[in-house]
Design a protein around this motif. Sequence first.
Motif, PDB file in Angstrom:
ATOM      1  N   PRO A 290       0.808  -1.274  -0.068  1.00 55.55           N
ATOM      2  CA  PRO A 290       0.100  -0.010  -0.167  1.00 55.55           C
ATOM      3  C   PRO A 290       0.955   1.256   0.076  1.00 55.55           C
ATOM      4  N   HIS A 291       1.959   1.259   0.673  1.00 54.77           N
ATOM      5  CA  HIS A 291       2.699   2.414   0.602  1.00 54.77           C
ATOM      6  C   HIS A 291       3.326   2.962  -0.697  1.00 54.77           C
ATOM      7  N   TYR A 292       3.675   1.937  -1.334  1.00 55.52           N
ATOM      8  CA  TYR A 292       4.307   2.366  -2.652  1.00 55.52           C
ATOM      9  C   TYR A 292       3.330   3.004  -3.797  1.00 55.52           C
ATOM     10  N   LEU A 293       1.970   2.719  -3.718  1.00 54.32           N
ATOM     11  CA  LEU A 293       0.988   3.204  -4.298  1.00 54.32           C
ATOM     12  C   LEU A 293       0.206   4.489  -3.951  1.00 54.32           C
ATOM     13  N   ALA A 294       0.557   4.695  -2.611  1.00 52.98           N
ATOM     14  CA  ALA A 294      -0.089   5.696  -1.645  1.00 52.98           C
ATOM     15  C   ALA A 294       1.007   6.885  -1.811  1.00 52.98           C
ATOM     16  N   LEU A 295       2.198   6.596  -1.529  1.00 51.85           N
ATOM     17  CA  LEU A 295       3.044   7.637  -1.179  1.00 51.85           C
ATOM     18  C   LEU A 295       4.505   7.616  -2.178  1.00 51.85           C
ATOM     19  N   SER A 296       4.926   8.691  -2.048  1.00 46.07           N
ATOM     20  CA  SER A 296       6.524   8.878  -2.955  1.00 46.07           C
ATOM     21  C   SER A 296       7.336   9.302  -1.912  1.00 46.07           C
ATOM     22  N   ASP A 297       8.637   9.383  -2.310  1.00 46.41           N
ATOM     23  CA  ASP A 297       9.602   9.839  -1.370  1.00 46.41           C
ATOM     24  C   ASP A 297       9.391  11.187  -0.925  1.00 46.41           C
ATOM     25  N   GLU A 298       8.657  11.953  -1.423  1.00 48.13           N
ATOM     26  CA  GLU A 298       8.344  13.390  -0.949  1.00 48.13           C
ATOM     27  C   GLU A 298       7.538  13.363   0.417  1.00 48.13           C
ATOM     28  N   ALA A 299       6.857  11.933   0.674  1.00 48.87           N
ATOM     29  CA  ALA A 299       6.447  11.933   2.154  1.00 48.87           C
ATOM     30  C   ALA A 299       7.605  11.816   3.407  1.00 48.87           C
ATOM     31  N   LEU A 300       8.584  11.824   3.003  1.00 48.38           N
ATOM     32  CA  LEU A 300       9.936  11.671   3.880  1.00 48.38           C
ATOM     33  C   LEU A 300       9.875  13.115   4.481  1.00 48.38           C
ATOM     34  N   LEU A 301       9.700  14.220   3.614  1.00 45.58           N
ATOM     35  CA  LEU A 301       9.846  15.513   4.361  1.00 45.58           C
ATOM     36  C   LEU A 301       8.694  15.811   5.224  1.00 45.58           C
ATOM     37  N   LYS A 302       7.410  15.044   5.230  1.00 43.58           N
ATOM     38  CA  LYS A 302       6.469  15.236   6.132  1.00 43.58           C
ATOM     39  C   LYS A 302       6.376  14.298   7.384  1.00 43.58           C
ATOM     40  N   TYR A 303       6.563  13.152   6.929  1.00 42.50           N
ATOM     41  CA  TYR A 303       6.555  11.976   8.016  1.00 42.50           C
ATOM     42  C   TYR A 303       8.050  11.599   8.371  1.00 42.50           C
ATOM     43  N   GLY A 304       8.966  12.066   8.201  1.00 40.97           N
ATOM     44  CA  GLY A 304      10.443  11.755   8.669  1.00 40.97           C
ATOM     45  C   GLY A 304      10.580  10.157   8.459  1.00 40.97           C
ATOM     46  N   THR A 305      10.910   9.633   9.503  1.00 41.76           N
ATOM     47  CA  THR A 305      11.408   8.052   9.389  1.00 41.76           C
ATOM     48  C   THR A 305      10.249   7.150   9.599  1.00 41.76           C
ATOM     49  N   LEU A 306       9.034   7.727   9.791  1.00 42.98           N
ATOM     50  CA  LEU A 306       7.834   6.798   9.742  1.00 42.98           C
ATOM     51  C   LEU A 306       7.669   6.387   8.273  1.00 42.98           C
ATOM     52  N   ALA A 307       8.382   7.170   7.277  1.00 39.95           N
ATOM     53  CA  ALA A 307       8.215   6.791   5.869  1.00 39.95           C
ATOM     54  C   ALA A 307       9.429   6.161   5.439  1.00 39.95           C
ATOM     55  N   LYS A 308      10.340   5.707   6.272  1.00 43.15           N
ATOM     56  CA  LYS A 308      11.432   4.996   6.038  1.00 43.15           C
ATOM     57  C   LYS A 308      11.305   3.771   5.844  1.00 43.15           C
ATOM     58  N   MET A 309      11.670   2.942   4.767  1.00 43.50           N
ATOM     59  CA  MET A 309      11.544   1.547   4.451  1.00 43.50           C
ATOM     60  C   MET A 309      12.384   1.028   3.497  1.00 43.50           C
ATOM     61  N   ASN A 310      12.313  -0.404   3.224  1.00 42.02           N
ATOM     62  CA  ASN A 310      13.580  -0.866   2.244  1.00 42.02           C
ATOM     63  C   ASN A 310      12.509  -1.940   1.451  1.00 42.02           C
ATOM     64  N   PRO A 311      12.228  -1.739   0.165  1.00 44.65           N
ATOM     65  CA  PRO A 311      12.808  -0.716  -0.612  1.00 44.65           C
ATOM     66  C   PRO A 311      12.147   0.705  -0.118  1.00 44.65           C
ATOM     67  N   PRO A 312      12.918   1.809  -0.369  1.00 42.08           N
ATOM     68  CA  PRO A 312      12.423   3.029  -0.024  1.00 42.08           C
ATOM     69  C   PRO A 312      11.374   3.364  -0.989  1.00 42.08           C
ATOM     70  N   LEU A 313      10.561   4.529  -0.546  1.00 43.52           N
ATOM     71  CA  LEU A 313       9.779   5.238  -1.177  1.00 43.52           C
ATOM     72  C   LEU A 313      10.242   5.735  -2.352  1.00 43.52           C
ATOM     73  N   ARG A 314       9.729   5.502  -3.623  1.00 38.14           N
ATOM     74  CA  ARG A 314      10.433   6.113  -4.709  1.00 38.14           C
ATOM     75  C   ARG A 314       9.805   7.527  -5.030  1.00 38.14           C
ATOM     76  N   SER A 315      10.171   7.518  -6.391  1.00 36.89           N
ATOM     77  CA  SER A 315       9.716   9.038  -7.066  1.00 36.89           C
ATOM     78  C   SER A 315       8.094   9.081  -7.186  1.00 36.89           C
ATOM     79  N   GLU A 316       7.575  10.238  -7.553  1.00 34.96           N
ATOM     80  CA  GLU A 316       6.146  10.360  -7.826  1.00 34.96           C
ATOM     81  C   GLU A 316       5.998   9.508  -9.066  1.00 34.96           C
ATOM     82  N   ALA A 317       7.073   9.563  -9.954  1.00 39.32           N
ATOM     83  CA  ALA A 317       6.854   8.886 -11.394  1.00 39.32           C
ATOM     84  C   ALA A 317       6.672   7.242 -11.018  1.00 39.32           C
ATOM     85  N   ASP A 318       7.392   6.824 -10.153  1.00 37.06           N
ATOM     86  CA  ASP A 318       7.343   5.297  -9.805  1.00 37.06           C
ATOM     87  C   ASP A 318       6.085   5.232  -9.248  1.00 37.06           C
ATOM     88  N   ARG A 319       5.640   6.082  -8.343  1.00 39.24           N
ATOM     89  CA  ARG A 319       4.378   5.773  -7.476  1.00 39.24           C
ATOM     90  C   ARG A 319       3.141   5.557  -8.531  1.00 39.24           C
TER      91      ARG A 319
END
Length: 482
Positions: A290-319
């Motif tokens: 769910p997080h890869y379809l709902a979030l991009s790496d821009e979420a790191l700026l808002k949620y900090g490490t709560l949005a840190k995962m492996n694989p990492p959240l990718r770009s908006e284009a990847d979402r």
Amino acid sequence: MLTLRNIKVWDTDEIIDLKVPTDGTLFEDGARGAEGGNGDVEIDATGLTLAPGFADPHVHFRDPGQTYKESMASGCAAAASGGYTDVLIMPNTVPAMDGETIDDPDAPGAKEVLDSGYDTVIDYLQHYEAIHGVSLPVRYDLCVCASKGRAGREATELEHWRRYMPGVDDDSKDDAQLAHPVTAISDDGSAVTPEILDDVLELARESGLCLIEHCEHHDTGAVNEGPVSRELGVPGIPEDTELKVVARDIAKARETGVHVHFQHVSTAISFDAIRAAKAEGLPITCETAPHYLALSDEALLKYGTLAKMNPPLRSEADRKATIAAIADGTVDLLATDHAPHTMEEKARGFLEAPNGIIGLECAYGVCHAKLVDGGFISDKRLIELMSVEPMRLMGHEPTDVTALLDRETDASREPDAKRVLDLTRPGEADGIGLVVLDTAAEWTVDPEAFHSKACNTPFGGWRVTGRPMATIIGRNLTFSRL
């Protein structure tokens, strides 16, 4: 007994009545482990949907070894709350679930297993309910490690875990061993290392099990490489770290014929490779979360490490590419990668905080809001992605609601009368797993109200749609918020 009048069958739209016993133990919102009452309750379920229970082939319950984060009991309660009837436990337990006998009583997590009277993690988890005197509200299978100790240096030995597979020496197994078999191989948390890949694929070929592959490897970096990583001043992970594993394993699937299932795929380039492999007819399947379809790496700026995962959240284009891959069928199923951590651990900063988020209790709502409300897929397709296809990956058949109606219906019923699925009747029901869904429900994600021990999710406060209202296994109501 609970009677739900006028509930809709998910794949036929037939309107039926559902009767469920309520005299067992169930988990309820605000009353964990509450005893079901013996009185009869009747509810007008107009607008609700009856579907096969959700299944998640990718969960981490941290038991044994890290039960301060999650236990089998809390993890299964979280799953039942999210509408799940079946889960596959990943092997990164402590000790690792590799089938090896524990011979060092001082090793992390060893005492917990040895004190139970068993000397392997597999035996411990198979007999968890008897050991702890609990009744878990979710069925679970086990995934064995690809490498000994999940160290990536030596493949596990088939003789150490083959006996735990379904269909192997079943006459000598007790009920717990039959109920919780080993159904997959993985080193989840790490990709299978190149040094042992051929050996692991041979294990998969000999056993007939699927290799579930963590398709990501990087030695440095903490978040997706790009503008966000540079703004944060955090080392980045290139997107091709995923593709390298995907391309490598596609080539091996072509060579060996072994079924490889890719976990949590997150990049457009990986989806392109998987799409081409499927067109070639190779035995490849994949999931996303769910997080890869709902979030991009821009979420790191808002949620900090709560949005840190492996694989990492990718770009908006990847979402957007992830959603496209779901819509065109490249993605076979949705899995949560439920990964509990304490908030103290998550507060350590991007370089030190552990990867992962929890997801079982809000997955359906997040996916429904983004995929169904977004117009990308239908309600029925979402149920297929969360119920039907995950069950098949785990080697089980999803519950066929209409077949149950045919079996349970009284032959004297009038031809035009509404059919009744009466789970209070005696009979064979071991394989039944059902979820009652309110596809129109709007609700706010509140991690503090979760049944999981953990709260590490970026989805707290999100307004989502679609909610599981009840979970049923066999003839037992195991969770209800009706």
